[in-house]
Motif scaffolding. Structure first.
Motif, PDB file in Angstrom:
ATOM      1  N   PHE A  90       0.813  -1.221   0.000  1.00 54.89           N
ATOM      2  CA  PHE A  90       0.000   0.000   0.000  1.00 54.89           C
ATOM      3  C   PHE A  90       0.843   1.267   0.000  1.00 54.89           C
ATOM      4  O   PHE A  90       0.649   2.157  -0.841  1.00 54.89           O
ATOM      5  N   ASN A  91       1.781   1.406   0.946  1.00 56.60           N
ATOM      6  CA  ASN A  91       2.563   2.647   1.038  1.00 56.60           C
ATOM      7  C   ASN A  91       3.401   2.867  -0.211  1.00 56.60           C
ATOM      8  O   ASN A  91       3.513   3.998  -0.711  1.00 56.60           O
ATOM      9  N   ASP A  92       3.986   1.798  -0.739  1.00 52.81           N
ATOM     10  CA  ASP A  92       4.787   1.922  -1.961  1.00 52.81           C
ATOM     11  C   ASP A  92       3.901   2.275  -3.157  1.00 52.81           C
ATOM     12  O   ASP A  92       4.310   3.016  -4.044  1.00 52.81           O
ATOM     13  N   ARG A  93       2.686   1.723  -3.152  1.00 50.20           N
ATOM     14  CA  ARG A  93       1.748   2.034  -4.232  1.00 50.20           C
ATOM     15  C   ARG A  93       1.412   3.522  -4.231  1.00 50.20           C
ATOM     16  O   ARG A  93       1.329   4.156  -5.291  1.00 50.20           O
ATOM     17  N   MET A  94       1.225   4.085  -3.040  1.00 46.51           N
ATOM     18  CA  MET A  94       0.927   5.513  -2.950  1.00 46.51           C
ATOM     19  C   MET A  94       2.093   6.348  -3.479  1.00 46.51           C
ATOM     20  O   MET A  94       1.903   7.346  -4.179  1.00 46.51           O
ATOM     21  N   VAL A  95       3.328   5.936  -3.136  1.00 45.89           N
ATOM     22  CA  VAL A  95       4.511   6.654  -3.625  1.00 45.89           C
ATOM     23  C   VAL A  95       4.564   6.614  -5.150  1.00 45.89           C
ATOM     24  O   VAL A  95       4.794   7.636  -5.817  1.00 45.89           O
ATOM     25  N   LEU A  96       4.340   5.427  -5.728  1.00 46.26           N
ATOM     26  CA  LEU A  96       4.385   5.287  -7.183  1.00 46.26           C
ATOM     27  C   LEU A  96       3.282   6.088  -7.854  1.00 46.26           C
ATOM     28  O   LEU A  96       3.522   6.800  -8.843  1.00 46.26           O
ATOM     29  N   MET A  97       2.063   6.003  -7.336  1.00 42.82           N
ATOM     30  CA  MET A  97       0.945   6.710  -7.960  1.00 42.82           C
ATOM     31  C   MET A  97       1.117   8.220  -7.889  1.00 42.82           C
ATOM     32  O   MET A  97       0.787   8.936  -8.847  1.00 42.82           O
ATOM     33  N   GLN A  98       1.660   8.724  -6.785  1.00 40.31           N
ATOM     34  CA  GLN A  98       1.915  10.162  -6.688  1.00 40.31           C
ATOM     35  C   GLN A  98       2.956  10.597  -7.715  1.00 40.31           C
ATOM     36  O   GLN A  98       2.825  11.658  -8.340  1.00 40.31           O
ATOM     37  N   ALA A  99       3.993   9.762  -7.898  1.00 36.80           N
ATOM     38  CA  ALA A  99       5.026  10.079  -8.889  1.00 36.80           C
ATOM     39  C   ALA A  99       4.441  10.074 -10.297  1.00 36.80           C
ATOM     40  O   ALA A  99       4.753  10.949 -11.117  1.00 36.80           O
ATOM     41  N   ILE A 100       3.581   9.108 -10.584  1.00 37.48           N
ATOM     42  CA  ILE A 100       2.952   9.028 -11.908  1.00 37.48           C
ATOM     43  C   ILE A 100       2.022  10.219 -12.134  1.00 37.48           C
ATOM     44  O   ILE A 100       2.020  10.824 -13.214  1.00 37.48           O
ATOM     45  N   ASP A 101       1.243  10.570 -11.120  1.00 37.59           N
ATOM     46  CA  ASP A 101       0.344  11.729 -11.255  1.00 37.59           C
ATOM     47  C   ASP A 101       1.126  13.007 -11.554  1.00 37.59           C
ATOM     48  O   ASP A 101       0.713  13.818 -12.391  1.00 37.59           O
ATOM     49  N   ARG A 102       2.270  13.191 -10.861  1.00 43.71           N
ATOM     50  CA  ARG A 102       3.103  14.377 -11.134  1.00 43.71           C
ATOM     51  C   ARG A 102       3.639  14.352 -12.554  1.00 43.71           C
ATOM     52  O   ARG A 102       3.705  15.390 -13.223  1.00 43.71           O
ATOM     53  N   ALA A 103       4.039  13.164 -13.008  1.00 44.49           N
ATOM     54  CA  ALA A 103       4.577  13.052 -14.368  1.00 44.49           C
ATOM     55  C   ALA A 103       3.518  13.413 -15.406  1.00 44.49           C
ATOM     56  O   ALA A 103       3.799  14.099 -16.398  1.00 44.49           O
ATOM     57  N   ILE A 104       2.280  12.948 -15.204  1.00 45.18           N
ATOM     58  CA  ILE A 104       1.205  13.261 -16.146  1.00 45.18           C
ATOM     59  C   ILE A 104       0.881  14.749 -16.111  1.00 45.18           C
ATOM     60  O   ILE A 104       0.650  15.383 -17.152  1.00 45.18           O
TER      61      ILE A 104
END
Length: 335
Positions: free
Chosen positions: A91-105
């Motif tokens: 879960f915590n790693d998923r949040m880190v990845l999704m936040q990074a992807i959202d910033r990239a988009i």
């Protein structure tokens, strides 16, 4: 001419120099594409990486063969969905990845983060995740990502970090780890946090070394560390800054409430004989402690006050404890 160019056939050189793949005849194009797909698959396998592509409009994913392998997915199975891809991440790693992807988009900038993943067969691995939004016509169409398994490198780095914070002889924390622990306690201090720092010196340790040698002295230090580690379990943090000095940092509220009784128990547990041809030498501990209050603002301050209490305890004799601000000496428990 380079060896690499000499190794190419004449047709290969013509293809590389003059003809984009799309301009080749269909049969020749299929050969070249297959060759480069094999090459790409080999490169991914050698680097232990896999890549994927996400269509931002449909959420459909395409995975390379090696991407499925590094996640533990059968290469012959159907492509995992976007939801399944995210579920590989705790879960915590998923949040880190999704936040990074959202910033990239949102920004168009690439992302790079390290996370854990759990493979299909339940293994925890460390991945470096790198990705970028593909904008062929200026509009975000797809997300391209690369995952590299960096578990071995990560574990080596963690082992080196742990070794830098562990006392080689006793296996407990060293001075650097103690300083880090106390600094973090003060940096993140709240009104509800409790802390007592307990300094311990071993009486007669030098006599053991002089009489029975350093091997016997090392055994005394190891035994002391084991005793303190058992007592520190679930109530705090134990370290050996050096020599025959040990520190117990107590953070448990219940333990802090019975501090004097706990110190009496420690005095008893840390009294033991070292036997040899010259007779038994009884090792004891002398203890000085300080409880955190509003007047203490730093690691050095609480250590200084605990050290002063240790000095006061030694002035009364061996095998005693004193707490800063309390003039009553503590003797070993009767247990």
């Amino acid at each position: 001419m380079s060896a690499a160019r000499r190794a190419m056939s004449g047709d290969d050189r013509i293809v590389l120099m003059r003809h984009p793949i799309k301009r080749l005849a269909p049969a020749r194009r299929d050969v070249v594409q297959a060759r480069w797909l094999r090459h790409f698959d080999l490169v991914e396998r050698l680097a232990d990486i896999g890549s994927w592509r996400l269509d931002l409009a449909t959420a459909e994913m395409e995975w390379t063969r090696q991407a499925r392998i590094v996640f533990g997915v059968d290469p012959a199975a159907a492509m995992p969905t976007w939801d399944r891809f995210l579920n590989f991440y705790p879960f915590n790693d998923r949040m880190v990845l999704m936040q990074a992807i959202d910033r990239a988009i949102a920004t168009g900038q690439p992302y790079e983060v390290e996370t854990d993943i759990i493979t299909v067969d339940g293994r925890r691995r460390r991945f470096r995740n790198v990705g970028e939004v593909d904008r062929p016509d200026g509009e975000a169409r797809c997300l391209v990502g690369v995952c590299q398994d960096v578990t071995a490198q990560y574990e080596i780095e963690r082992a080196l970090e742990r070794s830098a914070l562990v006392d080689d002889l006793t296996g407990i924390a060293n001075r650097a780890a103690l300083n880090r622990f106390l600094n973090e306690r003060f940096e993140n201090r709240s009104t509800e946090d409790g802390l007592a720092v307990v300094l311990l010196d071993l009486d007669n340790f030098k006599r053991v070394n002089d009489t029975y040698g350093h091997q016997a002295g090392d055994q005394v230090l190891q035994r002391t560390a084991d005793i303190l580690a058992r007592h520190a379990d679930r109530i705090g943090f134990v370290a050996r800054p050096g020599g025959d000095e040990f520190v117990l940092a107590i953070t448990d509220r219940d333990a802090l409430g019975r501090l004097r009784a706990l110190l009496a128990t420690l005095l008893t547990a840390l009294t033991f004989p070292v036997a040899g041809a010259a007779g038994a030498i009884v090792v004891r501990a002398t203890i000085g402690a300080c409880v955190l209050d509003q007047g203490i603002t730093s690691r050095s301050d609480i250590l200084r006050r605990a050290d002063l209490s240790l000095y006061n305890a030694k002035s009364l004799g061996k095998g005693r404890a004193m707490v800063s601000g309390d003039l009553r000496p503590i003797l070993p428990s009767a247990d």
